[in-house]
Design an enzyme around this catalytic site. Structure first.
Site, PDB file in Angstrom:
ATOM      1  CE  LYS A  72      -3.660   2.340   2.530  1.00  0.00           C
ATOM      2  NZ  LYS A  72      -4.678   2.223   3.568  1.00  0.00           N
ATOM      3  CE1 TYR A 109     -15.093   3.329  -2.891  1.00  0.00           C
ATOM      4  CE2 TYR A 109     -13.125   3.716  -4.211  1.00  0.00           C
ATOM      5  CZ  TYR A 109     -13.725   3.543  -2.980  1.00  0.00           C
ATOM      6  OH  TYR A 109     -12.963   3.566  -1.839  1.00  0.00           O
ATOM      7  CD  GLU A 118       5.645  -3.961   3.690  1.00  0.00           C
ATOM      8  OE1 GLU A 118       5.021  -4.906   4.205  1.00  0.00           O
ATOM      9  OE2 GLU A 118       6.013  -2.969   4.347  1.00  0.00           O
ATOM     10  NE  ARG A 151      -5.859   9.561   3.614  1.00  0.00           N
ATOM     11  CZ  ARG A 151      -4.561   9.789   3.516  1.00  0.00           C
ATOM     12  NH1 ARG A 151      -4.102  11.022   3.613  1.00  0.00           N
ATOM     13  NH2 ARG A 151      -3.714   8.793   3.310  1.00  0.00           N
ATOM     14  CE  LYS A 185      -3.671   7.826   6.990  1.00  0.00           C
ATOM     15  NZ  LYS A 185      -4.846   6.938   6.825  1.00  0.00           N
ATOM     16  CB  SER A 199     -11.445   7.454  -3.371  1.00  0.00           C
ATOM     17  OG  SER A 199     -10.227   7.851  -2.752  1.00  0.00           O
ATOM     18  CE  LYS A 234      -6.211   1.834  -0.473  1.00  0.00           C
ATOM     19  NZ  LYS A 234      -6.752   1.796   0.862  1.00  0.00           N
TER      20      LYS A 234
HETATM   21  C1  PBG Z   1      -7.112   3.485   5.480  1.00  0.00           C
HETATM   22  C2  PBG Z   1      -7.686   3.251   4.135  1.00  0.00           C
HETATM   23  C3  PBG Z   1      -7.564   4.149   3.076  1.00  0.00           C
HETATM   24  C4  PBG Z   1      -8.254   3.592   2.004  1.00  0.00           C
HETATM   25  C5  PBG Z   1      -8.796   2.371   2.412  1.00  0.00           C
HETATM   26  N1  PBG Z   1      -8.415   2.166   3.744  1.00  0.00           N
HETATM   27  C6  PBG Z   1      -6.956   5.501   2.970  1.00  0.00           C
HETATM   28  C7  PBG Z   1      -5.780   5.875   3.738  1.00  0.00           C
HETATM   29  O1  PBG Z   1      -4.828   5.103   3.860  1.00  0.00           O
HETATM   30  O2  PBG Z   1      -5.817   6.995   4.258  1.00  0.00           O
HETATM   31  C8  PBG Z   1      -8.349   4.282   0.684  1.00  0.00           C
HETATM   32  C9  PBG Z   1      -9.317   3.795  -0.297  1.00  0.00           C
HETATM   33  C10 PBG Z   1      -9.601   4.737  -1.395  1.00  0.00           C
HETATM   34  O3  PBG Z   1      -8.961   5.805  -1.563  1.00  0.00           O
HETATM   35  O4  PBG Z   1     -10.513   4.427  -2.164  1.00  0.00           O
HETATM   36  N2  PBG Z   1      -6.917   2.415   6.300  1.00  0.00           N
END
Ligand code: PBG
Length: 336
Positions: A204, A326, A246, A214, A230, A287, A261
């Protein structure tokens, strides 16, 4: 003259593109409804579905509407949903206490969905970001400048057990703490949930494209607080070899499915992971990827359906067996 301009070619790849029938015969990648996992946002109360401004067509749903949406997805052949709670800000605190409440929103949602649709695969995130006031995926160090790995992992293990108890099929750690897949596996087994699987967000990245999500769960930086970075736990987008570090760790620690991701900007990584493991590989079209396509389509600059289809096809072609997107519902509707 045409006679004279004819080339002598032993290979003419265009022969197989001449008709729709031939093109279909040699098509290498085909999307199907069972490829998709639909991420869904759930809220408290009885409010009508509320559209997320930066994610046209995506709504926050109360539990009753969520069950209806799951039924519709199931009928269309989408086999799985990933649930994300948007918490009442009053329930958030510094350590995400609410995540360990047996009656927290997402667990009630899981129980309702599982009761109505026992065969639908239900997935929940294991991470603290919807529950903490600061929006980080874990608990902060005393200096408040980082997330404390081992204390967070302990909480995540307990969170996963509660999710398993509520009936989820797969828990999905999305936090990127070290050692959390192994700890979650141990915690699940110790509690008797040997059959609950782990869909690990193995690779990720610290992406700028999570913004709309968010907003959707309310984990964006609160006004006046320091920038939410992060970067100490999510991966540097510059790194490819580290993705395999990872992925291998998560596989060794007991992950059942490995996820990459975001998806669209990381097709090379999906391919790397696909070649490094024999486990199923998932990819999350996040997203921001969704928002980009919609925004360009709204401006009349890109064709929504064609870009949507091409983006998903590319993710599957890169090696993803499963795609969180989505677009799941509309894709399933179209592919039927
Ligand atoms: C956080 C989490 C995130 C997403 C899924 N779980 C965002 C982040 O790490 O702040 C993002 C999914 C998306 O953007 O569609 N645990």
């Amino acid at each position: 003259m045409a006679e004279n301009s004819r080339l002598v070619l032993s290979q003419r790849p265009r022969r197989l593109r001449r008709t729709a029938g031939l093109r279909a015969m040699v098509e290498e990648t085909v999307l199907r409804p069972a490829d998709f996992i639909a991420p869904l946002f759930v809220v408290e109360g009885r409010a009508a579905p509320e559209e997320i401004a930066s994610m046209p067509g995506v709504f926050r749903l109360n539990v009753a509407d969520l069950v209806k949406e799951c039924r519709a997805l199931w009928k269309l052949g989408v086999p799985a949903v990933a649930l994300f709670p948007k918490l009442d800000p009053k329930l958030k605190d510094d350590t995400g206490t609410q995540a360990l409440d047996e009656d927290t929103l997402v667990l009630r949602a899981v129980r309702a969905v599982k009761k109505a649709l026992p065969d639908l695969t239900v997935i929940t995130d294991v991470a603290l970001d919807p529950y903490t006031t600061h929006g980080h995926d874990g608990v902060l160090t005393a200096a408040r400048d980082d997330v404390e790995n081992d204390r967070t992992v302990d909480i995540l293990g307990r969170m996963a057990v509660l999710q398993a108890k509520a009936g989820v099929d797969l828990v999905a750690p999305s936090d990127m703490m070290d050692g959390r897949v192994g700890a979650i596996r141990q915690a699940l087994d110790a509690a008797g949930f040997t059959g609950t699987g782990i869909l690990a967000y193995s690779v990720k990245y610290n992406s700028a494209y999570y913004g709309p999500f968010r907003d959707a769960v309310g984990s964006a930086q609160a006004a006046g607080t320091r920038l939410l970075s992060k970067a100490t736990y999510q991966m540097n987008p510059a790194n490819r070899r580290e993705a395999l570090v990872e992925a291998r760790l998560d596989e060794a620690e007991g992950a059942d499915i490995l996820m990459v991701k975001p998806a669209g900007l990381y097709l090379d990584i999906i391919r790397e992971v696909r070649e490094a493991t024999r486990k199923p590989v998932a990819a999350y079209q996040i997203s921001g990827e969704y928002a980009q396509i919609h925004a360009a389509a709204r401006l009349g600059w890109l064709n929504l359906e064609r870009c949507r289809n091409e983006s998903l096809l590319a993710i599957k072609r890169a090696g993803a067996d499963l795609i969180l997107t989505y677009f799941a519902k509309e894709m399933a509707r179209e592919l039927r």
